[in-house]
Design a protein around this motif. Sequence first.
Motif, PDB file in Angstrom:
ATOM      1  N   PHE A  39       0.866  -1.175   0.000  1.00 52.39           N
ATOM      2  CA  PHE A  39       0.000   0.000   0.000  1.00 52.39           C
ATOM      3  C   PHE A  39       0.906   1.230   0.000  1.00 52.39           C
ATOM      4  CE2 PHE A  39      -2.808  -3.026   2.338  1.00 52.39           C
ATOM      5  CZ  PHE A  39      -3.852  -3.056   1.418  1.00 52.39           C
ATOM      6  N   PRO A  65      -4.799  -2.836   6.762  1.00 53.64           N
ATOM      7  CA  PRO A  65      -3.748  -3.308   5.846  1.00 53.64           C
ATOM      8  C   PRO A  65      -3.294  -4.732   6.094  1.00 53.64           C
ATOM      9  CG  PRO A  65      -2.879  -1.723   7.435  1.00 53.64           C
ATOM     10  CD  PRO A  65      -4.365  -1.685   7.562  1.00 53.64           C
ATOM     11  N   TYR A  67      -3.128   0.602  -3.852  1.00 52.65           N
ATOM     12  CA  TYR A  67      -2.489  -0.704  -3.699  1.00 52.65           C
ATOM     13  C   TYR A  67      -1.765  -1.066  -4.986  1.00 52.65           C
ATOM     14  CZ  TYR A  67      -1.963  -5.779  -3.570  1.00 52.65           C
ATOM     15  OH  TYR A  67      -1.435  -7.052  -3.626  1.00 52.65           O
ATOM     16  N   PRO A  71      -7.014  -6.850  -1.812  1.00 52.76           N
ATOM     17  CA  PRO A  71      -6.412  -5.809  -0.964  1.00 52.76           C
ATOM     18  C   PRO A  71      -7.038  -4.425  -1.121  1.00 52.76           C
ATOM     19  CG  PRO A  71      -4.704  -7.228  -1.834  1.00 52.76           C
ATOM     20  CD  PRO A  71      -5.969  -7.597  -2.543  1.00 52.76           C
TER      21      PRO A  71
END
Length: 220
Positions: free
Chosen positions: A50, A64, A80, A170
């Motif tokens: 990230f 995260p 990301y 993510p």
Amino acid sequence: MTPENAVPPLIRRLGRIDYTTTFERMRAFTDARDDDTPDEIWLLEHPPVFTQGQAGKPEHLLMPGDIPVVQSDRGGQVTYHGPGQLVVYFLIDLKRRGYGIRSLVTHIEQSMVALLADYGIRAYADPEAPGVYVDDAGGRRMKIGSLGLRVRHARTYHGLSLNVAMDLEPFSRINPCGYQGLRMTQLADLGGPASVEAAGEALLRHLLVHLGYDAVHTHD
């Protein structure tokens, strides 16, 4: 186009490389270059990370987990990067090219839109929210390409990311680019190629046209 600003860029295909290492190289290159240094365009992927933009707000980083968070000096909020995503960095002398930052952003966005059109994907940019978007069958916006640049001494670094064939999970751990609930999509899910390399070469052709470069010098 004058001979000076027609100097072709050096294209570097760097494969998969750590974000922090690349970040440091971009800044070092920008600090060391002079008026005669050719522009460079870097194509690569990053391991999962990230990255938080210069003015990034911590509340947009939700959970995260085991993915590292790196503070960057690009514009924009958190995003990301991971395998299966094409990343292109632009080390460009704006003064020599005759661009302002807004016109450069527009050229980059138009290049991504043109690439997606090659695969029959209707995409568009939004002047209020840099990046490239597509709509689902219900008309709901999804983001496929992100953009964040930094300018120092009229020279740029950082660039774009285009989702090709990656794990999109993510993105659910953040508010992508600072937008709560913004959905992400990718080329492979919309009928495009699943190869980052193929997408990179196809996008590069559009970039060189939209950015007004006549030729390139390749260095892998």
